[in-house]
Design a protein around this motif. Structure first.
Motif, PDB file in Angstrom:
ATOM      1  N   ALA A 115      19.350  -6.654  28.777  1.00  0.00           N
ATOM      2  CA  ALA A 115      20.372  -7.647  29.099  1.00  0.00           C
ATOM      3  C   ALA A 115      21.054  -7.308  30.418  1.00  0.00           C
ATOM      4  CB  ALA A 115      21.396  -7.728  27.973  1.00  0.00           C
ATOM      5  N   GLN A 116      21.318  -5.995  30.663  1.00  0.00           N
ATOM      6  CA  GLN A 116      21.903  -5.579  31.936  1.00  0.00           C
ATOM      7  C   GLN A 116      20.944  -5.849  33.095  1.00  0.00           C
ATOM      8  OE1 GLN A 116      23.287  -1.495  31.772  1.00  0.00           O
ATOM      9  NE2 GLN A 116      24.032  -1.768  29.676  1.00  0.00           N
ATOM     10  N   GLN A 127      20.758  -9.391  34.409  1.00  0.00           N
ATOM     11  CA  GLN A 127      21.903  -9.878  35.172  1.00  0.00           C
ATOM     12  C   GLN A 127      21.949  -9.332  36.600  1.00  0.00           C
ATOM     13  OE1 GLN A 127      25.315  -8.820  32.828  1.00  0.00           O
ATOM     14  NE2 GLN A 127      24.772 -10.177  31.118  1.00  0.00           N
TER      15      GLN A 127
END
Length: 466
Positions: free
Chosen positions: A250-251, A254
């Motif tokens: 998820a990091q 982004q």
């Protein structure tokens, strides 16, 4: 004998800290290796005996491998000059995208020294390409990289991960010992709480080179990522829980652009870890154990185990009892550097046969024999030490505090405190605490707490053997 205050010992260290604090120029890291329970280096596989045929894979393993083989990769670290192989691991493509999950220790060389090392992927058909590092999580030993191909969609990281029950079968995939892609079967046996961060126990074979590969359920759900095994046991292996990979993905999704230098990223994660580690260590007062007339601080917990031994049966004119407590896991940074760990040790020495002069010589030799590190390390500065006679609430002590700064990771230090009692001619307590990879403030805090916790029972006046 005149004793200074405890504050002067630590204040003297603070005043001299400028010699240890400035980080020096970065140095090339050593070859990657897994954490404290690391698999052996990749070498030729031992020859099978005449009667030691491997059992055939189950039908479930055959189906899983057939469906997943296109999305399993070997992740290789190469020297830029000559493109020769330095280390190998595994990884797997997520969904139909170009992101690959692997272990941090697999890619640590080119994460910390991209001018010397590069990454390469190789799939089961022999195709290969370059690896781009996007994100790392050194605390859970994970990394996300981008490759120049896409997955088929077999491996997914859904919002709701599969729940595991003890005893259910798991299937680990990777490239063991650089011999070829393989799948191994084993059982899930719960969450290991002895490491600072959760790991899953996998009772099955995970060999060097499989690090970073997936471990899945019979239905193909990702349960964890292969990370290490115990060398002193049989089929005791460990997985990083899939939820940590889910968070790192998820990091990575982004990110607009990956960092040019991952050392500040690693530093920030290590600083966060040491804060959590010291908060947990000191959230309650240290326990006190009796060693003769002394009371010594220890911490026994899920993360820290204590062990004891004695030479009481040895043919010696003196007796030594030892108590040692240490965290059972450390944070892997590179093949030559693990950190984020605390250990404590106590040695109680006494004699009724040596006499005061010979006993003092014995105790002094033991104190002098302690090591605080070398000045030749490429990763830490030489030890800067201060020594004084101090007195806490109940006990006069000779104490030495040493500090070493991390060259590549500013703000991190190794602290060591060694203290010896000076109140008895035929008894001596020597206690030591080591805190690796801590901030300067936390290093002072934990050494002060330890030193102040050393006590003596006022009514106890013992000498010689018990």
């Amino acid at each position: 004998m005149k004793f200074s205050t405890l504050a002067l010992l630590l204040a003297g260290l603070c005043a001299a800290s400028a010699q240890a604090a400035p980080p020096a120029a970065p140095a090339a890291p050593a070859a990657s290796s897994p954490p404290a329970v690391k698999p052996p280096p990749a070498t030729a596989a031992p020859a099978a005996t005449e009667h030691a045929a491997l059992p055939p894979p189950s039908s479930a393993a055959q189906k899983l491998y057939t469906a997943a083989r296109a999305d399993i990769l070997q992740v290789r670290v190469l020297l830029k000059n000559g493109r020769t192989q330095s280390s190998v691991g595994s990884g797997f493509l997520i969904g139909t995208g170009d992101l690959v999950v692997t272990n941090y220790h697999v890619v640590s060389q080119f994460a910390l020294d991209p001018d010397t090392y590069v990454g390469e992927w190789v799939d089961t058909s022999g195709k290969r390409g370059n690896v781009e590092l996007l994100a790392v999580d050194v605390l859970h030993d994970l990394a996300v990289v981008r490759v120049s191909r896409h997955g088929t969609g077999f491996f997914k990281m859904p919002a709701q991960l599969a729940e595991l029950t003890q005893g259910q079968y798991l299937y680990s995939m990777g490239n063991p010992l650089d011999l070829g892609f393989a799948i191994s079967e084993g059982a899930y046996n719960g969450v290991v709480t002895r490491s600072f961060y959760d790991q899953l126990m996998f009772t099955g074979p995970i060999n060097s080179g499989m690090s970073g590969g997936p471990s899945v359920t019979a239905g193909g759900d990702v349960a964890g990522i292969n990370v290490s095994k115990r060398l002193d046991g049989e089929l005791v292996s460990f997985l990083v829980p899939a939820r940590y990979a889910q968070q790192l993905l998820a990091q990575a999704a982004q990110l607009v652009k990956p960092p040019r230098d991952f050392k500040p990223v690693v530093t920030a994660q290590l600083l966060a870890h040491q804060d959590a580690m010291l908060a947990r260590l000191l959230e309650t007062p240290l326990s006190l154990k009796a060693m003769g007339p002394y009371r010594v601080p220890v911490r026994e917990s899920e993360q820290m185990r204590c062990w004891g031994r004695s030479n009481v049966k040895a043919d010696k004119p003196y007796t030594i009892d030892n108590t040692s407590c240490a965290m059972e896991s450390a944070i892997f940074i590179s093949g030559a550097l693990q950190t984020g760990q605390v250990s404590m040790r106590h040695e109680f020495l006494r004699s009724s046969e040596l006499g005061a002069l010979r006993f003092a010589e014995l105790a002094s030799a033991s104190f002098k024999n302690e090591s605080f590190g070398t000045y030749k390390s490429a990763h830490l500065t030489g030890p800067h030490c201060t020594e004084q006679f101090v007195k806490n609430a109940t006990l006069p002590l000779r104490a030495v505090v040493c500090v070493r700064a991390y060259r590549k990771f500013p703000g991190l230090y190794d602290f060591a405190l060694l203290a010896a009692s000076t109140d008895e001619p035929l008894m001596n307590l020597q206690s030591r605490i080591d805190a690796r990879g801590v901030s300067y403030a936390n290093g002072l805090r934990v050494t002060r707490t330890f030193l102040e916790a050393l006590t003596r029972t006022p009514s106890a006046r013992l000498a010689g053997k018990p």
